[in-house]
Design a protein around this motif. Structure first.
Motif, PDB file in Angstrom:
ATOM      1  N   LEU A  65      42.369 -38.058  -1.719  1.00  0.00           N
ATOM      2  CA  LEU A  65      41.682 -38.032  -0.635  1.00  0.00           C
ATOM      3  C   LEU A  65      42.276 -38.712   0.777  1.00  0.00           C
ATOM      4  N   PRO A  66      42.474 -38.495   1.928  1.00  0.00           N
ATOM      5  CA  PRO A  66      43.240 -39.177   2.687  1.00  0.00           C
ATOM      6  C   PRO A  66      42.875 -40.569   2.811  1.00  0.00           C
ATOM      7  N   THR A  67      43.962 -41.289   3.415  1.00  0.00           N
ATOM      8  CA  THR A  67      43.538 -42.967   3.440  1.00  0.00           C
ATOM      9  C   THR A  67      43.612 -43.321   4.830  1.00  0.00           C
ATOM     10  N   PRO A  68      43.265 -44.454   5.529  1.00  0.00           N
ATOM     11  CA  PRO A  68      43.210 -44.542   6.818  1.00  0.00           C
ATOM     12  C   PRO A  68      44.703 -44.699   7.227  1.00  0.00           C
ATOM     13  N   GLY A  69      45.761 -45.066   6.660  1.00  0.00           N
ATOM     14  CA  GLY A  69      47.016 -44.885   7.149  1.00  0.00           C
ATOM     15  C   GLY A  69      47.723 -43.781   7.180  1.00  0.00           C
ATOM     16  N   ASP A  70      47.197 -42.508   6.711  1.00  0.00           N
ATOM     17  CA  ASP A  70      47.847 -41.100   6.456  1.00  0.00           C
ATOM     18  C   ASP A  70      47.842 -40.551   7.994  1.00  0.00           C
ATOM     19  N   ASP A  71      48.756 -39.825   8.405  1.00  0.00           N
ATOM     20  CA  ASP A  71      48.811 -39.275   9.739  1.00  0.00           C
ATOM     21  C   ASP A  71      47.879 -37.902   9.584  1.00  0.00           C
ATOM     22  N   TRP A  72      46.893 -37.766  10.458  1.00  0.00           N
ATOM     23  CA  TRP A  72      45.947 -36.881  10.295  1.00  0.00           C
ATOM     24  C   TRP A  72      46.572 -35.344  10.092  1.00  0.00           C
ATOM     25  N   ARG A  73      47.408 -35.057  11.015  1.00  0.00           N
ATOM     26  CA  ARG A  73      48.235 -33.867  11.124  1.00  0.00           C
ATOM     27  C   ARG A  73      48.708 -33.640   9.637  1.00  0.00           C
ATOM     28  N   ASP A  74      49.944 -34.506   9.205  1.00  0.00           N
ATOM     29  CA  ASP A  74      50.418 -34.110   7.984  1.00  0.00           C
ATOM     30  C   ASP A  74      49.386 -34.158   6.736  1.00  0.00           C
ATOM     31  N   TRP A  75      48.234 -34.764   6.951  1.00  0.00           N
ATOM     32  CA  TRP A  75      47.108 -34.647   5.735  1.00  0.00           C
ATOM     33  C   TRP A  75      46.498 -33.247   6.076  1.00  0.00           C
ATOM     34  N   PHE A  76      46.206 -32.858   7.332  1.00  0.00           N
ATOM     35  CA  PHE A  76      45.639 -31.425   7.508  1.00  0.00           C
ATOM     36  C   PHE A  76      46.279 -30.340   7.133  1.00  0.00           C
ATOM     37  N   LEU A  77      47.593 -30.460   7.338  1.00  0.00           N
ATOM     38  CA  LEU A  77      48.827 -29.352   6.425  1.00  0.00           C
ATOM     39  C   LEU A  77      48.527 -29.404   5.344  1.00  0.00           C
ATOM     40  N   LEU A 116      39.135 -37.365   9.751  1.00  0.00           N
ATOM     41  CA  LEU A 116      39.791 -36.689  10.864  1.00  0.00           C
ATOM     42  C   LEU A 116      38.986 -37.409  12.260  1.00  0.00           C
ATOM     43  N   VAL A 117      37.773 -37.662  12.240  1.00  0.00           N
ATOM     44  CA  VAL A 117      37.091 -38.272  13.425  1.00  0.00           C
ATOM     45  C   VAL A 117      37.485 -39.707  13.428  1.00  0.00           C
ATOM     46  N   ALA A 118      37.913 -40.318  12.330  1.00  0.00           N
ATOM     47  CA  ALA A 118      38.371 -41.801  12.698  1.00  0.00           C
ATOM     48  C   ALA A 118      39.796 -41.826  13.232  1.00  0.00           C
ATOM     49  N   PHE A 169      51.709 -17.203   6.436  1.00  0.00           N
ATOM     50  CA  PHE A 169      50.580 -18.580   6.426  1.00  0.00           C
ATOM     51  C   PHE A 169      50.931 -19.588   6.883  1.00  0.00           C
ATOM     52  N   GLU A 170      52.180 -20.034   6.786  1.00  0.00           N
ATOM     53  CA  GLU A 170      52.806 -21.425   7.457  1.00  0.00           C
ATOM     54  C   GLU A 170      52.440 -21.125   8.970  1.00  0.00           C
ATOM     55  N   ALA A 171      53.166 -19.816   9.447  1.00  0.00           N
ATOM     56  CA  ALA A 171      53.040 -19.878  10.783  1.00  0.00           C
ATOM     57  C   ALA A 171      51.358 -19.891  11.534  1.00  0.00           C
ATOM     58  N   GLY A 172      50.593 -19.358  10.833  1.00  0.00           N
ATOM     59  CA  GLY A 172      49.196 -19.386  11.180  1.00  0.00           C
ATOM     60  C   GLY A 172      48.679 -20.755  11.059  1.00  0.00           C
ATOM     61  N   LEU A 173      48.903 -21.390  10.098  1.00  0.00           N
ATOM     62  CA  LEU A 173      48.506 -22.857   9.912  1.00  0.00           C
ATOM     63  C   LEU A 173      48.950 -23.699  10.915  1.00  0.00           C
ATOM     64  N   ALA A 174      50.307 -23.546  11.336  1.00  0.00           N
ATOM     65  CA  ALA A 174      50.788 -24.076  12.447  1.00  0.00           C
ATOM     66  C   ALA A 174      49.958 -23.820  13.690  1.00  0.00           C
ATOM     67  N   LEU A 175      49.652 -22.458  13.972  1.00  0.00           N
ATOM     68  CA  LEU A 175      48.937 -22.375  15.284  1.00  0.00           C
ATOM     69  C   LEU A 175      47.544 -23.108  15.375  1.00  0.00           C
ATOM     70  N   ILE A 176      46.835 -22.994  14.018  1.00  0.00           N
ATOM     71  CA  ILE A 176      45.695 -23.855  13.959  1.00  0.00           C
ATOM     72  C   ILE A 176      45.731 -25.301  14.417  1.00  0.00           C
ATOM     73  N   ASN A 178      48.368 -26.851  16.036  1.00  0.00           N
ATOM     74  CA  ASN A 178      48.773 -27.047  17.228  1.00  0.00           C
ATOM     75  C   ASN A 178      47.539 -26.963  18.140  1.00  0.00           C
ATOM     76  N   GLY A 179      46.541 -26.095  17.970  1.00  0.00           N
ATOM     77  CA  GLY A 179      45.277 -26.065  18.751  1.00  0.00           C
ATOM     78  C   GLY A 179      44.649 -27.149  18.604  1.00  0.00           C
ATOM     79  N   LEU A 180      44.458 -27.651  17.321  1.00  0.00           N
ATOM     80  CA  LEU A 180      43.685 -28.793  17.136  1.00  0.00           C
ATOM     81  C   LEU A 180      44.254 -29.906  17.810  1.00  0.00           C
ATOM     82  N   VAL A 181      45.755 -30.302  17.889  1.00  0.00           N
ATOM     83  CA  VAL A 181      46.444 -31.286  18.240  1.00  0.00           C
ATOM     84  C   VAL A 181      46.093 -31.274  19.899  1.00  0.00           C
ATOM     85  N   GLN A 182      46.154 -29.899  20.372  1.00  0.00           N
ATOM     86  CA  GLN A 182      45.864 -29.850  22.044  1.00  0.00           C
ATOM     87  C   GLN A 182      44.504 -30.239  22.324  1.00  0.00           C
TER      88      GLN A 182
END
Length: 192
Positions: A65-77, A116-118, A169-176, A178-182
């Motif tokens: 599971l993710p930990t507080p120090g993880d980068d949420w973008r890297d974890w999401f991928l 993610l919320v934190a 798959f990687e291209a579609g995941l990046a689009l998702i 990037n939209g979340l980052v924005q």
């Protein structure tokens, strides 16, 4: 014989014959028992399929599971890629999973959402991104597992590009992502 043995053999049968050919009759024969004895463990084929879907997700369900120090973008991928790898481990893995309800995984899902919320992702955007990434992944794997064409594209019409499933798959995941980052940078814009 126990419930775990029945599920393991059912998954083995799935890998051999595919989801459409999995039947309680075939499973009973594989186990060397009479078909009615399976009803001791599963009242319906639907119950068996649900248990198979949950067991097939074990590699993803036991990923760290993710930990507080993880980068949420890297974890999401990483999380979405783990889900894809797990679906691909089984023949018809995406079809088996589609429509299932992860009731045994709710605490892990809550932990992921809380992370993610934190990390600053608005709650509604985090929910919708996890849902979108999950559905995108299932759809991608459905297409990949259904693809029986040749890898060199010899059967495709002229001008039709060869599909590299992993790159798509990687291209579609990046689009998702990037939209979340924005959305996260601008504050929530996800419709309620």
């Amino acid at each position: 014989m126990n419930r775990e043995t029945v599920i393991a053999e059912a998954l083995g049968l799935l890998d051999e014959v595919g989801l459409d050919a999995v039947s309680t009759r075939r499973l009973a024969k594989r186990l060397g028992v009479e078909q009615p004895s399976l009803y001791w463990y599963f009242r319906t084929k639907k119950d068996l399929i649900a248990a198979m879907a949950e067991a097939a997700m074990a590699p993803h369900a036991t990923a760290p599971l993710p930990t507080p120090g993880d980068d949420w973008r890297d974890w999401f991928l990483d999380n979405t890629r783990s889900f894809r790898r797990t679906l691909l481990m089984r023949r018809d893995g995406a079809r088996l999973h589609a429509g299932s309800t992860p009731t045994g995984d709710l605490d892990r899902l809550r932990h992921k959402m809380d992370f993610l919320v934190a990390s600053g992702v608005p709650e509604r955007d985090a929910q919708m991104a996890m849902l979108a990434a999950g559905r995108f992944t299932v759809g991608s794997v459905l297409e990949e597992q259904a693809d029986t064409g040749s890898a060199d594209g010899a059967e495709l019409p002229a001008g039709m590009p060869v599909i590299d499933h992993e790159s798509a798959f990687e291209a579609g995941l990046a689009l998702i992502l990037n939209g979340l980052v924005q959305c996260t940078a601008q504050g929530s814009r996800t419709p309620r």
